[in-house]
Motif scaffolding. Sequence first.
Motif, short mmCIF file in Angstrom:
data_model
loop_
_atom_site.label_atom_id
_atom_site.label_comp_id
_atom_site.label_asym_id
_atom_site.label_seq_id
_atom_site.Cartn_x
_atom_site.Cartn_y
_atom_site.Cartn_z
N LEU A 291 18.79 12.76 53.63
CA LEU A 291 17.67 13.00 54.55
C LEU A 291 17.04 11.70 55.00
N ILE A 292 16.78 10.80 54.05
CA ILE A 292 16.15 9.52 54.40
C ILE A 292 17.07 8.69 55.30
N SER A 293 18.38 8.70 54.98
CA SER A 293 19.34 7.96 55.81
C SER A 293 19.38 8.52 57.23
N GLY A 294 19.35 9.85 57.34
CA GLY A 294 19.36 10.47 58.67
C GLY A 294 18.12 10.13 59.47
N LEU A 295 16.96 10.15 58.82
CA LEU A 295 15.73 9.80 59.52
C LEU A 295 15.74 8.34 59.98
N LYS A 296 16.26 7.45 59.13
CA LYS A 296 16.36 6.05 59.51
C LYS A 296 17.27 5.85 60.71
N CYS A 297 18.39 6.56 60.72
CA CYS A 297 19.33 6.44 61.85
C CYS A 297 18.71 6.96 63.14
N MET A 298 17.99 8.09 63.05
CA MET A 298 17.37 8.65 64.25
C MET A 298 16.29 7.71 64.79
N MET A 299 15.55 7.07 63.87
CA MET A 299 14.50 6.15 64.32
C MET A 299 15.11 4.88 64.93
N GLY A 300 16.35 4.56 64.57
CA GLY A 300 16.97 3.35 65.10
C GLY A 300 17.65 3.54 66.44
N ILE A 301 17.75 4.77 66.91
CA ILE A 301 18.39 5.00 68.22
C ILE A 301 17.46 4.51 69.33
N ASP A 302 17.97 3.60 70.19
CA ASP A 302 17.16 3.02 71.27
C ASP A 302 17.43 3.79 72.55
N THR A 303 16.52 4.66 72.92
CA THR A 303 16.65 5.46 74.14
C THR A 303 15.57 5.05 75.12
N PRO A 304 15.86 5.10 76.44
CA PRO A 304 14.84 4.73 77.45
C PRO A 304 13.67 5.70 77.42
N SER A 305 12.48 5.14 77.71
CA SER A 305 11.29 5.96 77.68
C SER A 305 11.18 6.85 78.93
N LYS A 306 11.85 6.46 80.06
CA LYS A 306 11.83 7.30 81.26
C LYS A 306 13.13 7.09 82.02
N PHE A 307 13.45 8.04 82.84
CA PHE A 307 14.70 8.02 83.62
C PHE A 307 14.32 7.95 85.11
#
Length: 313
Positions: A291-307
């Motif tokens: 669970l902690i590893s999954g949360l860390k990975c999701m927080m590390g995904i760099d997605t644009p704030s707007k399209f």
Amino acid sequence: MAAAWATVAAMLLLAQVSAAAPVTAPAFLWAPMNYGFSSNEAKEIVHYQTLSPKSLVKSVLEEGGWSNLVCSREDSQKNVDVAVLFLGSKLRSLDISKDKQVDPTLADTLKHSFTSSKFSMAFPYVTMSDDDKLEKSLLSGFAENCNNGFRDNHITYTDTCTVSEDLKKHHDMDSIHELVMSTIEKNPSGQTDLVVFCGGGFKDLDNTKPEGELLSELVTLMKKSGAKYTILYASQPYGLLENPSNLPLGRYLAEKTNTTKAGLGKCDGECMVKSTLLEGSFVGIVLLIILISGLKCMMGIDTPSKFDAPQES
């Protein structure tokens, strides 16, 4: 991840601490009457603390009034004819709450004596040592805590005790009965006699008798004689000194081998509960790490704030 590994380390440390928990056995002290042991009402008192044999000795001497019986004192009066130290080898602390007893007579005798006596104390958790026998620990504890001296010249033993051959020993119940009657008739105002009844009964007789039957016969003997008596029952489970394992309550969870004694490889109900809890703990730790590893990975995904809006052709 650092928090996850800290959790794992804490759980492993907890497992090691619980694995090193000492073996405990109960002790009971009772007398038909108070005999001046305590000025307060001392009936069915239970000490739930985990005690060492030395702490048990101090409680028996101070609260149980045995300092007047086994210690040399100028102002002491003979309130009790015979004190009995009965050393068992069967009962453990966890056996007290079981519905099915290995020795029902032993459990019934202890329960009846504890509840029906005017003076009674119970010590459910007394730690056992792998180094010394309980007989030696208790007697040496009496000697150490008696400031004015220990009345070792008023002690007799059953012939199963590991003491010098020069000391007086009892070879059957009749010998104990003769001592009790002699104390009552010939020495009414003398010192209290201490009888040390070691596990196993007697060498030549009653080898097949269970511990509970021996204790029941001893209590019946005291009652019929009319003696003023008090009994301290303490137990050192058989086999504790044979294998210095630190597993809780002497349970051996390793797989059975050809050199393993029969019965040590079995896992009873309590063992199954503990093993199930341990398995569940490890599964929970693994899931927590995932669970902690999954949360860390999701927080590390760099997605644009707007399209941006699509351009019209």
